[in-house]
Motif scaffolding. Structure first.
Motif, PDB file in Angstrom:
ATOM      1  N   GLY A  44     142.398   6.792  88.609  1.00 43.38           N
ATOM      2  CA  GLY A  44     142.946   7.582  87.516  1.00 43.38           C
ATOM      3  C   GLY A  44     144.363   7.128  87.212  1.00 43.38           C
ATOM      4  O   GLY A  44     144.613   5.949  86.926  1.00 43.38           O
ATOM      5  N   THR A  45     145.310   8.038  87.322  1.00 44.05           N
ATOM      6  CA  THR A  45     146.713   7.700  87.054  1.00 44.05           C
ATOM      7  C   THR A  45     147.432   7.212  88.307  1.00 44.05           C
ATOM      8  O   THR A  45     148.623   6.922  88.255  1.00 44.05           O
ATOM      9  N   HIS A  46     146.740   7.137  89.420  1.00 42.87           N
ATOM     10  CA  HIS A  46     147.351   6.747  90.687  1.00 42.87           C
ATOM     11  C   HIS A  46     146.801   5.414  91.196  1.00 42.87           C
ATOM     12  O   HIS A  46     145.729   4.974  90.781  1.00 42.87           O
ATOM     13  N   ASP A  56     152.996   8.567  92.831  1.00 45.07           N
ATOM     14  CA  ASP A  56     152.432   7.470  92.049  1.00 45.07           C
ATOM     15  C   ASP A  56     151.227   6.837  92.734  1.00 45.07           C
ATOM     16  O   ASP A  56     150.377   6.230  92.081  1.00 45.07           O
ATOM     17  N   GLU A  94     149.494  -1.065  75.716  1.00 47.41           N
ATOM     18  CA  GLU A  94     148.629  -0.414  76.717  1.00 47.41           C
ATOM     19  C   GLU A  94     147.694  -1.426  77.361  1.00 47.41           C
ATOM     20  O   GLU A  94     147.529  -1.459  78.576  1.00 47.41           O
ATOM     21  N   ARG A 137     142.608   1.298  91.564  1.00 50.34           N
ATOM     22  CA  ARG A 137     143.163   2.204  90.564  1.00 50.34           C
ATOM     23  C   ARG A 137     142.344   3.487  90.635  1.00 50.34           C
ATOM     24  O   ARG A 137     141.111   3.470  90.603  1.00 50.34           O
TER      25      ARG A 137
END
Length: 243
Positions: A173-175, A149, A12, A171
């Motif tokens: 969050g997740t996108h 994405d 990670e 960046r």
């Protein structure tokens, strides 16, 4: 011997570092490029994956949308219809979609049950504007972006002190978030608008600068910046979709 949990954590950390290095390299390169070139590179770069554009179809939206249409008109464009947008904005969306040749405009709206539960009278913007923005905009955006994405937006650094320090690639969050017009000035935006004869938002001629939902948008007085008409009188400058 490292445990599976330790190995996962190490992977990670390595992935986060690799993403950060990629973003830093992109920002260094993109600062020197025309927004069209930024978009052309981004839509072909596997790093960005499946990309959408998020547009308010507001005062300056035509510039980014024209650029996108000239590069890849089939790019999905998401409009968050808060159910509190000016009718003129919805008319403008329809006009731009067809005049620019945008092939995949998607209207994203709040869930009926959320409105009935949190804002049955439609007055939440007056008592709790942050919560109103959450149920009508940020929650809607999160659902709309789920299949993607990365996403593109039309913010510019000159618009506010908060936006003055943003990067072209971030960046979120997740996108991954791309802001191709970040370093363009107000003069460059106006010049592009004029060069390509883009239609103006109909409310601009009536004294509005930055255009959002009608309960939280007011006309701009002479000498004020364009965003001064948003959430006037409140300690609030952003709706929350740009975290």
């Amino acid at each position: 011997m490292p445990s599976d949990r330790t190995s996962d954590f190490a992977r990670e950390i390595a992935a986060v570092r690799e993403t950060a290095l990629k973003i830093a390299a992109l920002n260094e390169r993109f600062e020197k490029l025309h927004p069209r070139d930024i978009i052309e590179e981004a839509v072909q770069d596997p790093f960005f994956g499946k990309m959408a554009v998020v547009s308010s179809f507001g005062a300056e939206s035509a510039v980014l949308l024209h650029l996108v249409a000239s590069v890849r008109p089939e790019t999905p464009v998401l409009l968050i219809d808060t159910l509190k947008l000016f009718g003129e904005t919805l008319q403008y969306q329809n006009r731009l979609q067809h005049s620019l040749g945008l092939e995949d405009v998607r209207i994203c709206a709040p869930r009926k049950r959320d409105i009935e539960h949190h804002d049955p009278l439609g007055t939440l913007s007056a008592s709790d504007p942050d919560k109103c923005c959450r149920i009508r905009k940020t929650d809607v955006l999160d659902r709309g972006l789920a299949p993607f994405d990365s996403w593109m937006n039309g913010r510019k650094r000159f618009q506010s002190s908060v936006r003055s320090v943003m990067s072209i690639v971030e960046r979120d969050g997740t996108h991954i978030k791309l802001t191709p017009l970040a370093n363009w000035s107000a003069e460059q935006i106006k010049a592009y608008h004029k060069e390509h004869e883009l239609p103006p938002h109909p409310l601009l001629s009536r004294g509005y600068g930055s255009i959002g939902c009608y309960p939280c948008t007011s006309k701009v007085e002479e000498g004020e910046d364009d965003r001064s008409g948003r959430w006037r009188g409140l300690d609030k400058t952003e709706c929350g979709i740009h975290r």
